[in-house]
Design a protein around this motif. Structure first.
Motif, PDB file in Angstrom:
ATOM      1  N   THR A 248       0.839  -1.194   0.000  1.00 35.77           N
ATOM      2  CA  THR A 248       0.000   0.000   0.000  1.00 35.77           C
ATOM      3  C   THR A 248       0.877   1.249   0.000  1.00 35.77           C
ATOM      4  O   THR A 248       1.929   1.282   0.635  1.00 35.77           O
ATOM      5  CB  THR A 248      -0.909   0.008   1.248  1.00 35.77           C
ATOM      6  OG1 THR A 248      -1.580  -1.240   1.330  1.00 35.77           O
ATOM      7  CG2 THR A 248      -1.930   1.120   1.181  1.00 35.77           C
ATOM      8  N   VAL A 249       0.446   2.282  -0.719  1.00 39.84           N
ATOM      9  CA  VAL A 249       1.166   3.556  -0.738  1.00 39.84           C
ATOM     10  C   VAL A 249       0.803   4.318   0.537  1.00 39.84           C
ATOM     11  O   VAL A 249      -0.359   4.637   0.773  1.00 39.84           O
ATOM     12  CB  VAL A 249       0.787   4.395  -1.975  1.00 39.84           C
ATOM     13  CG1 VAL A 249       1.551   5.701  -1.986  1.00 39.84           C
ATOM     14  CG2 VAL A 249       1.063   3.603  -3.253  1.00 39.84           C
ATOM     15  N   ILE A 250       1.801   4.617   1.370  1.00 40.76           N
ATOM     16  CA  ILE A 250       1.577   5.268   2.656  1.00 40.76           C
ATOM     17  C   ILE A 250       1.966   6.736   2.543  1.00 40.76           C
ATOM     18  O   ILE A 250       3.090   7.056   2.151  1.00 40.76           O
ATOM     19  CB  ILE A 250       2.380   4.574   3.775  1.00 40.76           C
ATOM     20  CG1 ILE A 250       2.028   3.081   3.823  1.00 40.76           C
ATOM     21  CG2 ILE A 250       2.118   5.223   5.115  1.00 40.76           C
ATOM     22  CD1 ILE A 250       2.873   2.290   4.802  1.00 40.76           C
ATOM     23  N   GLY A 262      -7.135   7.181  13.477  1.00 36.94           N
ATOM     24  CA  GLY A 262      -7.583   6.219  12.482  1.00 36.94           C
ATOM     25  C   GLY A 262      -6.973   6.522  11.127  1.00 36.94           C
ATOM     26  O   GLY A 262      -6.152   7.434  10.982  1.00 36.94           O
ATOM     27  N   CYS A 263      -7.384   5.772  10.121  1.00 37.42           N
ATOM     28  CA  CYS A 263      -6.829   5.938   8.772  1.00 37.42           C
ATOM     29  C   CYS A 263      -7.946   6.002   7.737  1.00 37.42           C
ATOM     30  O   CYS A 263      -9.028   5.446   7.932  1.00 37.42           O
ATOM     31  CB  CYS A 263      -5.908   4.776   8.418  1.00 37.42           C
ATOM     32  SG  CYS A 263      -4.436   4.642   9.439  1.00 37.42           S
ATOM     33  N   TYR A 264      -7.652   6.663   6.623  1.00 38.75           N
ATOM     34  CA  TYR A 264      -8.493   6.604   5.436  1.00 38.75           C
ATOM     35  C   TYR A 264      -7.785   5.723   4.410  1.00 38.75           C
ATOM     36  O   TYR A 264      -6.578   5.848   4.213  1.00 38.75           O
ATOM     37  CB  TYR A 264      -8.693   7.989   4.816  1.00 38.75           C
ATOM     38  CG  TYR A 264      -9.480   8.970   5.652  1.00 38.75           C
ATOM     39  CD1 TYR A 264     -10.652   8.591   6.298  1.00 38.75           C
ATOM     40  CD2 TYR A 264      -9.056  10.285   5.776  1.00 38.75           C
ATOM     41  CE1 TYR A 264     -11.379   9.496   7.051  1.00 38.75           C
ATOM     42  CE2 TYR A 264      -9.778  11.210   6.530  1.00 38.75           C
ATOM     43  CZ  TYR A 264     -10.934  10.813   7.164  1.00 38.75           C
ATOM     44  OH  TYR A 264     -11.655  11.701   7.903  1.00 38.75           O
ATOM     45  N   LEU A 265      -8.537   4.852   3.752  1.00 33.21           N
ATOM     46  CA  LEU A 265      -7.986   4.022   2.683  1.00 33.21           C
ATOM     47  C   LEU A 265      -8.659   4.408   1.377  1.00 33.21           C
ATOM     48  O   LEU A 265      -9.877   4.398   1.274  1.00 33.21           O
ATOM     49  CB  LEU A 265      -8.229   2.537   2.969  1.00 33.21           C
ATOM     50  CG  LEU A 265      -7.664   1.555   1.935  1.00 33.21           C
ATOM     51  CD1 LEU A 265      -6.140   1.581   1.956  1.00 33.21           C
ATOM     52  CD2 LEU A 265      -8.160   0.141   2.194  1.00 33.21           C
ATOM     53  N   TYR A 266      -7.842   4.803   0.393  1.00 36.31           N
ATOM     54  CA  TYR A 266      -8.356   5.204  -0.910  1.00 36.31           C
ATOM     55  C   TYR A 266      -7.791   4.289  -1.987  1.00 36.31           C
ATOM     56  O   TYR A 266      -6.620   3.914  -1.940  1.00 36.31           O
ATOM     57  CB  TYR A 266      -7.958   6.651  -1.243  1.00 36.31           C
ATOM     58  CG  TYR A 266      -8.527   7.690  -0.309  1.00 36.31           C
ATOM     59  CD1 TYR A 266      -9.839   8.124  -0.448  1.00 36.31           C
ATOM     60  CD2 TYR A 266      -7.755   8.240   0.705  1.00 36.31           C
ATOM     61  CE1 TYR A 266     -10.365   9.079   0.405  1.00 36.31           C
ATOM     62  CE2 TYR A 266      -8.271   9.195   1.564  1.00 36.31           C
ATOM     63  CZ  TYR A 266      -9.576   9.612   1.403  1.00 36.31           C
ATOM     64  OH  TYR A 266     -10.097  10.556   2.250  1.00 36.31           O
ATOM     65  N   SER A 267      -8.620   3.978  -2.978  1.00 36.46           N
ATOM     66  CA  SER A 267      -8.148   3.236  -4.137  1.00 36.46           C
ATOM     67  C   SER A 267      -7.638   4.214  -5.173  1.00 36.46           C
ATOM     68  O   SER A 267      -8.085   5.366  -5.239  1.00 36.46           O
ATOM     69  CB  SER A 267      -9.279   2.391  -4.744  1.00 36.46           C
ATOM     70  OG  SER A 267      -9.696   1.403  -3.859  1.00 36.46           O
ATOM     71  N   GLU A 279      -2.556  -3.772  -2.465  1.00 38.77           N
ATOM     72  CA  GLU A 279      -1.409  -3.292  -3.227  1.00 38.77           C
ATOM     73  C   GLU A 279      -1.818  -2.141  -4.142  1.00 38.77           C
ATOM     74  O   GLU A 279      -2.785  -2.227  -4.883  1.00 38.77           O
ATOM     75  CB  GLU A 279      -0.810  -4.425  -4.068  1.00 38.77           C
ATOM     76  CG  GLU A 279       0.466  -4.036  -4.793  1.00 38.77           C
ATOM     77  CD  GLU A 279       1.110  -5.204  -5.511  1.00 38.77           C
ATOM     78  OE1 GLU A 279       2.151  -4.997  -6.140  1.00 38.77           O
ATOM     79  OE2 GLU A 279       0.560  -6.323  -5.428  1.00 38.77           O
ATOM     80  N   GLY A 280      -1.062  -1.050  -4.064  1.00 38.51           N
ATOM     81  CA  GLY A 280      -1.341   0.106  -4.910  1.00 38.51           C
ATOM     82  C   GLY A 280      -2.397   1.048  -4.372  1.00 38.51           C
ATOM     83  O   GLY A 280      -2.584   2.137  -4.904  1.00 38.51           O
ATOM     84  N   GLN A 281      -3.106   0.644  -3.324  1.00 34.18           N
ATOM     85  CA  GLN A 281      -4.050   1.552  -2.715  1.00 34.18           C
ATOM     86  C   GLN A 281      -3.308   2.550  -1.819  1.00 34.18           C
ATOM     87  O   GLN A 281      -2.107   2.420  -1.600  1.00 34.18           O
ATOM     88  CB  GLN A 281      -5.106   0.785  -1.922  1.00 34.18           C
ATOM     89  CG  GLN A 281      -5.964  -0.136  -2.801  1.00 34.18           C
ATOM     90  CD  GLN A 281      -7.245  -0.564  -2.111  1.00 34.18           C
ATOM     91  OE1 GLN A 281      -8.028   0.258  -1.657  1.00 34.18           O
ATOM     92  NE2 GLN A 281      -7.469  -1.864  -2.029  1.00 34.18           N
TER      93      GLN A 281
END
Length: 505
Positions: A248-250, A262-267, A279-281
């Motif tokens: 994942t891109v951090i 907390g975290c946000y996860l984006y595609s 992977e790649g998100q």
């Protein structure tokens, strides 16, 4: 039948810098010069396609032969797509309909006028695509800085105003009552044998409703969404490492993962809706506090991330060793069978049973084998009997400091390695020297970390609890026995004569 002129107006949104439909019609009326006309207006519709009710009504009138001319204030009011515009103009010509754009002054009766019209529609589409790209880039930029980007508010949170870099936005605030239910869901799913369905049944049977739905009912999909969502986790270095390992891109530095937010996860915008891997998100630290501790969140997330590798069989009924015991000859699982003999239950190789590719292990007495493993587990835990009970003490800040530094060194080494392909001789000399220095620093830090966190201080609480389980084994439920085995044992390899246990602790 006498034909009339059609005035078409469109406005996608009400804004101070956009011309209203009423103004468009008024401007177009100058071209009518007192003749008969009818207005067709679409408010709230984009010009990127022709899915507009009044536009379609106008085209139906054209096909009935009722319209002489179509008049618009500006070209992009009727179309912003080259393909749609070309199709529309072909249909205008088929029915002998003229097209007039008041501001561009097009004459579609001449080849030059038609050519200029096509050139302008190219630039109209270019403008639309440029605006769309600017909007996407702005969205990406703001999302990766932690701004609230809209969408459904996760269960357990409520929306509250917030400021980031002096700009107004919103963030999630914890809803105390819902947060307790979130913790319950994660703690339940973190157990190896608990399924989404088990959680739904528990919540239903105990009258715990989901007030975010119309009927208050929970479902498996909603539970799965929650478990996978990093918005709930108190993100620390373990979360940083988890997403790093997943590719994942951090967008935050390791030192920012302090176990609070907390975290946000984006595609990625080109990934599509069905992306199933991390992977790649993109992962971004959010400005709100997490609800679930990182260790519980990771147990639950790993379980649903790789069901085949992580989750244990949920339907096992015949032995609490299911999923752990493998054939010592081929590595395939040993499955249990029942027989009307003195043994009653026995293990056989699943590969032998299905394909005959393995010579098999005969039939291993299941009851005797379970007693053997029970004795081995009890004996294994005795080596920890001398451990003292853990004492409450503040976490050593140096441990966190070293962990952050190690992650920073790893990130720097990775950046240097990326430059190797294009490096000349001088650059390679610098890269090698710098990597050697960083590696030496990392080794010193690992040694210090080992001294600060000796092995004998690890897992004390868990071991105390496990020893308690072993003392009243027969009183445990089937699922509790499986949970104990899962904490102690990684794998068992067995044949008729041998038994090798790979311990987790």
């Amino acid at each position: 039948m006498e034909k009339y002129d059609a005035i078409y107006g469109r406005q996608s949104v009400d804004r101070a810098d956009s011309i209203s439909i009423e103004s468009q019609i008024e401007y177009c009326q100058y071209e009518i010069r007192g003749g008969t006309y009818k207005t067709f207006t679409d408010k709230g519709y984009s010009g990127k396609n022709t899915d507009r009710p009044q536009f379609q009504a106008m085209m139906e009138a054209i096909r009935r032969g009722e319209i002489r001319r179509v008049i618009v204030y500006k070209l992009d009011r009727i179309s912003r797509s080259i393909l749609d515009f070309a199709t529309m103009m072909a249909e205008f010509q088929e029915y002998g309909v003229e097209f007039v754009s008041c501001t561009e002054k097009f004459d579609t009766s001449t080849p030059m006028g038609r050519a200029m019209l096509n050139i302008c529609i190219v630039f109209a589409q270019l403008e639309r695509e440029t605006i769309q790209m600017r909007v996407e880039d702005a969205y990406i930029s703001r999302s990766r800085r932690g701004f609230y980007m809209g969408g459904r508010i996760p269960y357990g949170y409520k929306l509250e105003p917030h400021m980031i870099d002096g700009k107004k936005t919103s963030r999630y605030g914890i809803d105390p009552a819902e947060a307790e239910i979130v913790k319950l869901i994660f703690s339940m799913y973190a157990e190896p044998q608990t399924s989404y369905g088990d959680i739904v049944r528990y919540l239903t049977e105990n009258g715990i409703q989901n007030d975010r739905t119309k009927n208050g009912v929970w479902d498996r999909c909603r539970i799965a969404e929650m478990v996978k969502n990093p918005v709930y986790v108190k993100a620390d270095l373990n979360i940083y490492r988890f997403y790093k390992d997943q590719g994942t891109v951090i967008h935050n530095s390791p030192e920012d993962f302090v176990g609070i937010f907390g975290c946000y996860l984006y595609s990625d915008k080109n990934a599509g809706r069905k992306q199933t891997t991390l992977e790649g998100q993109h992962i971004v630290l959010a400005p709100h506090e997490g609800i679930v501790s990182s260790d519980v969140w990771l147990k639950a997330r790993l379980k649903c991330l790789g069901n085949k590798q992580v989750a244990k069989p949920l339907k096992a009924k015949n032995t609490w060793l299911a999923g752990k015991i493998k054939c010592g000859k081929c590595g395939y699982a040993l499955t249990i069978k029942k027989a009307k003999t003195r043994i009653g239950r026995y293990f056989i190789c699943s590969s032998r049973m299905q394909t005959h590719r393995c010579e098999g292990v005969g039939g291993i007495d299941a009851t005797a084998f379970e007693n053997l493993i029970l004795a081995e587990m009890t004996d294994h835990l005795t080596q920890f009997e001398t451990l003292k009970a853990p004492q409450e003490q503040a976490e050593n800040p140096r441990i966190y400091e070293i962990s952050v530094k190690l992650e920073q060194i790893t990130a720097e080494i990775e950046k240097l390695m990326d430059k190797v392909a294009d490096a000349d001789e001088l650059m390679m000399e610098y890269i090698n020297r710098r990597i050697h220095e960083l590696d030496a620093q990392a080794n010193d830090l690992r040694q210090e970390l080992k001294e600060l966190s000796p092995l004998e201080n690890q897992n004390r609480c868990d071991l105390t609890e496990l020893r308690g389980y072993m003392s009243h084994w027969e009183e445990l439920s089937f699922d509790d026995k499986r949970a104990v085995v899962d904490q102690l044992i990684a794998r068992i390899s067995a044949t008729e004569d041998t038994c090798e246990i790979e311990w987790k602790i």
